[in-house]
Design an enzyme around this catalytic site. Structure first.
Site: not given
Ligand SMILES: NC(=O)c1ccc[n+]([C@@H]2O[C@H](COP(=O)([O-])OP(=O)(O)OC[C@H]3O[C@@H](n4cnc5c(N)ncnc54)[C@H](OP(=O)(O)O)[C@@H]3O)[C@@H](O)[C@H]2O)c1
Length: 255
Positions: A85, A150, A154, A183, A185
């Site tokens: 993760n 990035y 992914k 998300v 976070t």
């Protein structure tokens, strides 16, 4: 979960956000949890809140030494589930970024993932049971401006998961790519000015990933994100999909 993936799970990037939610859920299900991230304090705080056994292994997974430290520090444990993760997602124009910074995206998001998978999967195959969850992102389903490296990293994780899903299926080891949209976070809130429509909670991500593990090679958490994923992949022309996601990311960036 405990019978299929216990007695120990390892969560890479467990100090906050989705990783902390994975660790909490897995512990509630009776699994002991190895907590890995760079910041030791939040890992110990989380360990204190968990009811099952825990082991805190602080490490920088973007370095080969950090990965070795984690593998060596857990070689006495039966790890039945690995949640990959931890990620690095610098935002900005590609040509403005330090090359070393771009290397770090690959080192953490791709190389550490490979090394952890290669280190822990053989024992699971030998045992005839186990699981690997790879956190991926909808940004990796097409190119995305200002997070191009990035997004590409992914895509690597999602495709790796699918290949391993097919390869390991006959051995009893389950693999899933969790392809999340936005998300809520702390990392997301630090990077972006406002939340995108359809933003889901970390717990929804964990539930979707664990529900899919052993059933499907890919999970997309959240109904709205599933619709946008289908739209992007199957309906919109490729260049339109790239434009839509790139504009959405630019709109969310902190000035
Ligand atoms: N949030 C979103 O909107 C979203 C959307 C799609 C996909 N995802 C994916 O979901 C995963 C988790 O995202 P997130 O937003 O919860 O958290 P995040 O801000 O990306 O951080 C994830 C965790 O990784 C750890 N970490 C970062 N660099 C590390 C390193 N070099 N070595 C070891 N650990 C490291 C961090 O802890 P330390 O700082 O203590 O090391 C943190 O616990 C990532 O893979 C991300 O790509 C997130």
């Amino acid at each position: 979960l405990k019978d299929r993936y216990g007695p120990w799970a390892l969560v890479a990037g467990a100090s906050e956000g989705i990783g902390a939610a994975f660790a909490t859920t897995l512990s509630r299900q009776g699994l002991n949890v190895v907590l890995v991230a760079r910041r030791e304090g939040p890992l110990h705080d989380l360990a204190e809140r968990l009811a099952t056994d825990t082991r805190v292994v602080p490490a920088d997974l973007a370095t080969p030494e950090g990965v070795s430290h984690v593998v060596d520090g857990t070689n006495d444990l039966d790890i039945g589930l690995v949640v990959s993760n931890a990620a690095y997602s610098p935002i900005g124009l590609f040509i403005d970024r330090d090359p070393a910074d771009l290397d770090r995206v690959l080192d953490l998001n791709c190389r550490a993932l490979l090394r952890l998978a290669r280190a822990y999967l053989p024992a699971m195959v030998e045992r005839g049971r186990g699981g690997l969850v790879i956190m991926s992102s909808l940004s990796g389903m097409q190119g995305t401006a200002t997070i191009a490296t990035y997004a590409a990293s992914k895509a690597f994780g999602a495709v790796l998961a699918e290949g391993l899903w097919a390869e390991l299926k006959p051995t009893g080891v389950d693999v899933v790519a969790c392809v999340a949209g936005a998300v809520a976070t702390p990392g997301y809130d630090r990077a972006l000015a406002k939340r995108a429509p359809g933003t889901v909670e970390p717990q929804q991500v964990v539930s979707a990933a664990l529900r899919a593990l052993g059933r499907r090679p890919r999970a997309v958490p959240g109904a709205m994100m599933r619709v946008s994923a289908a739209l992007m992949a199957r309906v919109l022309p490729r260049r339109t999909a790239i434009g839509v996601v790139s504009r959405a990311t630019a709109n969310l960036e902190k000035p």
